[in-house]
Write a protein that holds these residues in place. Structure first.
Motif, mmCIF file in Angstrom:
data_model
loop_
_atom_site.group_PDB
_atom_site.id
_atom_site.type_symbol
_atom_site.label_atom_id
_atom_site.label_comp_id
_atom_site.label_asym_id
_atom_site.label_seq_id
_atom_site.Cartn_x
_atom_site.Cartn_y
_atom_site.Cartn_z
ATOM 1 N N SER A 140 -6.460 -133.029 -71.620
ATOM 2 C CA SER A 140 -7.141 -134.174 -72.214
ATOM 3 C C SER A 140 -7.772 -133.698 -73.517
ATOM 4 O O SER A 140 -8.298 -132.591 -73.582
ATOM 5 C CB SER A 140 -8.237 -134.685 -71.270
ATOM 6 N N TYR A 191 -10.460 -134.613 -74.714
ATOM 7 C CA TYR A 191 -11.916 -134.742 -74.620
ATOM 8 C C TYR A 191 -12.480 -133.670 -73.701
ATOM 9 O O TYR A 191 -11.943 -133.404 -72.626
ATOM 10 C CB TYR A 191 -12.297 -136.127 -74.088
ATOM 11 N N GLN A 222 -16.510 -131.403 -72.759
ATOM 12 C CA GLN A 222 -17.951 -131.279 -72.958
ATOM 13 C C GLN A 222 -18.381 -129.843 -72.698
ATOM 14 O O GLN A 222 -17.781 -129.149 -71.878
ATOM 15 C CB GLN A 222 -18.722 -132.180 -71.991
ATOM 16 N N SER A 242 -20.462 -133.467 -76.495
ATOM 17 C CA SER A 242 -19.131 -134.029 -76.245
ATOM 18 C C SER A 242 -18.251 -133.853 -77.479
ATOM 19 O O SER A 242 -18.705 -134.077 -78.601
ATOM 20 C CB SER A 242 -19.240 -135.515 -75.896
ATOM 21 N N VAL A 269 -16.534 -128.784 -69.304
ATOM 22 C CA VAL A 269 -16.093 -129.936 -68.524
ATOM 23 C C VAL A 269 -14.945 -130.629 -69.249
ATOM 24 O O VAL A 269 -15.056 -130.936 -70.429
ATOM 25 C CB VAL A 269 -17.248 -130.947 -68.328
ATOM 26 N N THR A 270 -13.849 -130.861 -68.536
ATOM 27 C CA THR A 270 -12.735 -131.620 -69.071
ATOM 28 C C THR A 270 -11.971 -132.265 -67.935
ATOM 29 O O THR A 270 -11.849 -131.679 -66.853
ATOM 30 C CB THR A 270 -11.785 -130.752 -69.927
ATOM 31 N N LYS A 271 -11.515 -133.466 -68.171
ATOM 32 C CA LYS A 271 -10.703 -134.215 -67.214
ATOM 33 C C LYS A 271 -11.297 -134.196 -65.809
ATOM 34 O O LYS A 271 -10.594 -133.988 -64.821
ATOM 35 C CB LYS A 271 -9.277 -133.692 -67.211
ATOM 36 N N GLY A 272 -12.622 -134.352 -65.725
ATOM 37 C CA GLY A 272 -13.284 -134.432 -64.432
ATOM 38 C C GLY A 272 -13.543 -133.107 -63.748
ATOM 39 O O GLY A 272 -14.098 -133.068 -62.661
ATOM 40 N N HIS A 273 -13.139 -132.001 -64.357
ATOM 41 C CA HIS A 273 -13.368 -130.682 -63.768
ATOM 42 C C HIS A 273 -14.488 -129.980 -64.512
ATOM 43 O O HIS A 273 -14.509 -129.959 -65.732
ATOM 44 C CB HIS A 273 -12.100 -129.824 -63.844
ATOM 45 N N GLN A 274 -15.422 -129.399 -63.765
ATOM 46 C CA GLN A 274 -16.523 -128.654 -64.374
ATOM 47 C C GLN A 274 -16.369 -127.191 -63.987
ATOM 48 O O GLN A 274 -16.364 -126.854 -62.814
ATOM 49 C CB GLN A 274 -17.865 -129.209 -63.888
ATOM 50 N N ASP A 309 -9.035 -122.140 -64.098
ATOM 51 C CA ASP A 309 -8.876 -122.696 -62.764
ATOM 52 C C ASP A 309 -8.285 -121.710 -61.756
ATOM 53 O O ASP A 309 -8.015 -122.059 -60.630
ATOM 54 C CB ASP A 309 -8.072 -123.998 -62.800
#
Length: 174
Positions: free
Chosen positions: A50, A52, A54, A69, A135-140, A172
């Motif tokens: 993604s 986007y 943070q 962001s 944080v990206t695509k819902g993963h922190q 990851d």
């Protein structure tokens, strides 16, 4: 006869070596990359799924959460799009810049509509027990578990080859 076989086999072998080299050394996919500022080696990376992301951290002085962001532009430049924080104390802006919007909501302050662009930025991983996450695509991801405390890193987006991916740690995977 043996010579004719070799004449057919040799170009095929050369083609396979060239294709293998291309696959191993050509940078295909964009990655978020943290580069160790001392060694200039890739310390950690994560594929860009993604544009986007943070950076979330606990401010070192007033100990409240700050969220920066960003958006990755087509040319891999980073554009800060929003800043969220809880205190006006040292190191935090008291108002928005030109073209930006300052919003106060639920005890938090936001600077929205930001278009500040940078090719990369430096990040210091402090040796204190305070939050620092990507944080990206819902993963922190906790940067203090992946990167070494007390060191600084350059963060940027770049295309990496399979050979380059062998040098760092994929976020990851930890």
């Amino acid at each position: 006869m043996q010579f004719l076989r070799m004449q057919k086999f040799l170009p095929l072998l050369i083609a396979l070596i060239l294709i293998g080299s291309l696959i191993a050394f050509f940078p295909f996919h964009k990655h978020y990359v943290f580069i160790d500022n001392q060694t200039e080696e890739t310390a950690a990376y994560l594929p860009v799924e993604s544009p986007y992301f943070q950076i979330r951290y606990t401010h070192s002085i007033h100990l409240s959460e700050v969220i920066e962001s960003y958006k990755v532009m087509e040319n891999n430049e980073l554009m800060m799009t929003e800043l969220e924080y809880e205190d006006f104390n040292i190191g935090m802006p008291s108002n928005a810049g030109e073209g930006e919007t300052f919003v106060e909501k639920d005890g938090k302050y936001f600077i929205k509509n930001m278009t500040r662009k940078v090719p990369e930025f430096r990040l210091f991983v402090g040796d204190v027990d305070a939050g620092l996450s990507f944080v990206t695509k819902g993963h922190q991801m906790d940067l203090k578990k992946t990167l070494e405390r007390g060191k600084s890193y350059t963060f940027r987006v770049e295309r990496l080859s399979l050979f380059q991916l062998r040098k760092g740690v994929r976020f990851d995977e930890r």
